[in-house]
Design an enzyme around this catalytic site. Structure first.
Site, mmCIF file in Angstrom:
data_model
loop_
_atom_site.group_PDB
_atom_site.id
_atom_site.type_symbol
_atom_site.label_atom_id
_atom_site.label_comp_id
_atom_site.label_asym_id
_atom_site.label_seq_id
_atom_site.Cartn_x
_atom_site.Cartn_y
_atom_site.Cartn_z
ATOM 1 N N GLY A 46 0.872 -1.174 0.000
ATOM 2 C CA GLY A 46 0.000 0.000 0.000
ATOM 3 C C GLY A 46 0.901 1.213 0.000
ATOM 4 N N SER A 48 3.252 3.222 2.454
ATOM 5 C CA SER A 48 3.838 3.119 3.793
ATOM 6 C C SER A 48 3.660 4.402 4.604
ATOM 7 C CB SER A 48 5.319 2.753 3.692
ATOM 8 O OG SER A 48 6.001 3.644 2.849
ATOM 9 N N CYS A 78 6.166 -5.450 0.522
ATOM 10 C CA CYS A 78 6.295 -4.138 -0.114
ATOM 11 C C CYS A 78 6.196 -3.010 0.929
ATOM 12 C CB CYS A 78 5.287 -4.016 -1.250
ATOM 13 S SG CYS A 78 5.786 -2.806 -2.468
ATOM 14 N N ILE A 135 5.890 -3.572 -7.559
ATOM 15 C CA ILE A 135 5.127 -2.353 -7.849
ATOM 16 C C ILE A 135 5.686 -1.214 -6.982
ATOM 17 C CG2 ILE A 135 2.845 -1.290 -7.884
ATOM 18 C CD1 ILE A 135 1.685 -4.189 -7.902
ATOM 19 N N ARG A 136 6.377 -0.304 -7.593
ATOM 20 C CA ARG A 136 7.045 0.787 -6.849
ATOM 21 C C ARG A 136 7.697 0.221 -5.584
ATOM 22 N NH1 ARG A 136 4.271 5.184 -5.014
ATOM 23 N NH2 ARG A 136 2.484 3.853 -4.732
ATOM 24 N N HIS A 171 5.039 -8.577 -4.340
ATOM 25 C CA HIS A 171 3.661 -8.857 -3.899
ATOM 26 C C HIS A 171 3.277 -10.319 -4.130
ATOM 27 C CE1 HIS A 171 2.062 -4.767 -3.151
ATOM 28 N NE2 HIS A 171 3.062 -4.423 -3.933
ATOM 29 N N GLU A 173 0.891 -11.920 -2.944
ATOM 30 C CA GLU A 173 -0.566 -12.117 -2.849
ATOM 31 C C GLU A 173 -1.269 -11.894 -4.179
ATOM 32 O OE1 GLU A 173 1.173 -9.630 -1.961
ATOM 33 O OE2 GLU A 173 0.087 -7.755 -2.304
HETATM 34 N N1 GLN Z 1 5.744 2.721 -2.873
HETATM 35 C C1 GLN Z 1 5.013 2.245 -1.728
HETATM 36 C C2 GLN Z 1 5.545 2.840 -0.443
HETATM 37 O O1 GLN Z 1 6.607 3.343 -0.436
HETATM 38 C C3 GLN Z 1 5.062 0.754 -1.619
HETATM 39 C C4 GLN Z 1 4.451 0.156 -2.854
HETATM 40 C C5 GLN Z 1 3.653 -1.070 -2.601
HETATM 41 O O2 GLN Z 1 3.365 -1.461 -1.475
HETATM 42 N N2 GLN Z 1 3.260 -1.642 -3.692
HETATM 43 O O3 GLN Z 1 4.882 2.809 0.531
#
Ligand code: GLN
Length: 187
Positions: A46, A48, A78, A135-136, A171, A173
């Site tokens: 999500g 952070s 993540c 993802i990022r 991820h 999940e």
């Molecule tokens: N970029 C998000 C963060 O720094 C983490 C990305 C993710 O959980 N998919 O919180």
């Protein structure tokens, strides 16, 4: 087994589905008292910064530090990895819980558009590679001597464990492959 999933923000529903498919009971955790009877906890991906703020506002931060130090198995994916870290570089909006001895940098693989998938060889999961969705994602830029790296991507750790604390920068999940969740439930 009752498996808590931190449900303040992010993709907690996919984790709840994964643990329920493995026959465990998924419990949404939003307040400290939701942790009662929970035998393991997953912190999802999500944002952070948002999750950190909500952890503090709900009082869950102190409770999680206490339970983590007492040995509650934790799995952070993540953003969840960022929250469990000892140190987050260049980001003062996240107060990490400090439950695994890693230093991380947020969004260090680039922007949303640079998100990618890759098959990883994972120690302890057998010969079939694990599809990993980034993802990022955060980067683990340093780790302490008690941390065991379970998978690398491009020479950098992306799955690691210290005692009963497991973290992935990807991820698990989102792919339907339950092996990593099963590994966590077995810790
Ligand atoms: N970029 C998000 C963060 O720094 C983490 C990305 C993710 O959980 N998919 O919180």
């Amino acid at each position: 087994m009752r498996v808590g999933v931190l449900a303040l923000q992010g993709d907690f529903r996919e984790h709840l589905q994964a643990v329920e498919r493995l026959g465990a009971r998924g419990v949404e955790v939003r307040r400290p008292w939701d942790l009662e009877g929970v035998e393991r906890l997953i912190i999802p991906g999500g944002e952070s910064t948002a999750i950190s703020l909500l952890l503090r506002e709900s009082g869950l931060d102190e409770e999680l530090r206490r339970l983590g130090r007492a040995g509650l198995p934790l799995f952070g994916t993540c953003a969840g990895l960022i929250l469990l870290a000892r140190e987050v570089l260049g980001e003062d909006r996240v107060a990490p819980l400090g439950l695994i001895d890693i230093t991380v940098r947020r969004n260090a693989y680039g922007r949303q558009i640079e998100s990618f998938e890759e098959d990883l060889e994972v120690k302890g999961l057998g010969p079939t590679p694990l599809r990993a969705v980034f993802i990022r994602a955060p980067k683990i830029v340093a780790f302490g001597p008690r941390v065991e790296v379970l998978a690398y991507q491009d020479g950098l750790p992306v799955l690691a464990r210290e005692g009963k604390v497991l973290v992935s920068s990807f991820h698990p999940e989102l792919t339907g492959d339950l092996r990593l969740h099963r590994y966590f439930l077995g810790l």
